[in-house]
Design an enzyme around this catalytic site. Structure first.
Site, PDB file in Angstrom:
ATOM      1  N   GLU A  37      30.919  38.079  40.318  1.00 27.21           N
ATOM      2  CA  GLU A  37      31.944  37.310  39.608  1.00 27.21           C
ATOM      3  C   GLU A  37      33.333  37.789  40.002  1.00 27.21           C
ATOM      4  OE1 GLU A  37      31.701  39.418  35.274  1.00 27.21           O
ATOM      5  OE2 GLU A  37      29.989  38.175  35.824  1.00 27.21           O
TER       6      GLU A  37
ATOM      7  N   LYS B 119      36.961  39.409  39.978  1.00 25.75           N
ATOM      8  CA  LYS B 119      37.597  40.479  39.213  1.00 25.75           C
ATOM      9  C   LYS B 119      39.005  39.977  38.887  1.00 25.75           C
ATOM     10  CE  LYS B 119      38.668  45.397  39.132  1.00 25.75           C
ATOM     11  NZ  LYS B 119      40.036  45.244  38.611  1.00 25.75           N
TER      12      LYS B 119
ATOM     13  N   ARG C 249      41.827  47.045  26.120  1.00 28.08           N
ATOM     14  CA  ARG C 249      40.839  48.070  26.489  1.00 28.08           C
ATOM     15  C   ARG C 249      41.413  49.473  26.364  1.00 28.08           C
ATOM     16  NH1 ARG C 249      38.498  47.874  32.397  1.00 28.08           N
ATOM     17  NH2 ARG C 249      40.617  48.569  32.818  1.00 28.08           N
TER      18      ARG C 249
ATOM     19  N   GLU D 196      38.888  38.839  29.750  1.00 25.55           N
ATOM     20  CA  GLU D 196      40.202  39.053  30.351  1.00 25.55           C
ATOM     21  C   GLU D 196      41.193  38.008  29.875  1.00 25.55           C
ATOM     22  OE1 GLU D 196      41.748  41.622  33.709  1.00 25.55           O
ATOM     23  OE2 GLU D 196      39.849  41.572  32.623  1.00 25.55           O
TER      24      GLU D 196
ATOM     25  N   LYS E 204      27.376  42.970  39.507  1.00 25.35           N
ATOM     26  CA  LYS E 204      26.686  43.596  38.372  1.00 25.35           C
ATOM     27  C   LYS E 204      25.184  43.453  38.544  1.00 25.35           C
ATOM     28  CE  LYS E 204      30.444  42.512  35.176  1.00 25.35           C
ATOM     29  NZ  LYS E 204      30.878  41.737  34.008  1.00 25.35           N
TER      30      LYS E 204
END
Length: 198
Positions: A5, A7, A28, A65, A182
């Site tokens: 995916e 970034k 975060r 995000e 991932k």
């Protein structure tokens, strides 16, 4: 299996939902402690205030995000110029600065977007077994999940996805830092462990 995916070049945040209602959100930060930006996150149009669907968990944590799309960044800088105010250097700085405003009305006036990419701390509902299933569940709950996400069977396929993505990277509506790979099976992710940055 792996999931590849984009970034995103934005600001990582964590959203907490209790009985389907968005109750808290934070940046975060250092990975352990972030900044509470709940009121500002509530102004982002594509963050669901209430989850969709029938099987709603008692509690869950969504990671994703916050970013500013390229066209929204250009419009913001044009507005800044017209007002004789300082322009933003790039969409990431604009998104981060907008999300950290003390007055949520300023955040609301700047067009931010949110993309969900992970699901944690799911309570009252069985946790999916794969990352791909998590993304599918997030979509069902009403979250925006990036469509440029790919399921890969092997290393060769991961390389092909990378080559393809780099060809149209500049045409994406947002900035990216590259790709994230991932391991698809969540149990395998857990066994592999993590460090501060990955």
């Amino acid at each position: 299996e792996f999931v590849a995916e984009p970034k995103f070049d934005g600001l990582a945040v964590c959203l907490i939902y209790e009985h389907g209602v968005f109750t808290m959100g934070a940046t975060r930060g250092d990975g352990e402690v972030g900044e509470n930006v709940t009121d500002n996150l509530k102004t982002i149009a594509n963050i669901p205030q209430v989850l969709k669907g029938a099987n709603i968990p008692d509690k869950m944590q969504v990671r994703g995000e916050v970013l500013m799309l390229k066209e929204d960044f250009l419009a913001l800088n044009e507005s800044q110029r017209e007002k004789g105010e300082k322009e933003f250097a790039n969409p990431r700085n604009a998104a981060a600065g907008s999300l950290r405003q003390l007055d949520f009305k300023i955040t609301k006036a700047r067009k931010l977007s949110f993309f969900a990419y992970a699901l944690n701390d799911l309570q009252g509902l069985a946790m999916p077994q794969t990352h791909w299933e998590c993304l599918t569940l997030l979509k069902k709950f009403g979250f925006a999940v990036e469509k440029e996400v790919f399921l890969a069977k092997n290393e060769q396929h991961l390389s092909q996805i990378f080559q393809k993505m780099m060809q149209y990277r500049a045409d994406l509506p947002y900035d990216i830092d590259g790709l994230v790979y991932k391991v698809n099976r969540l149990k395998a992710q857990e066994e592999l462990g993590f460090v501060t940055r990955s």
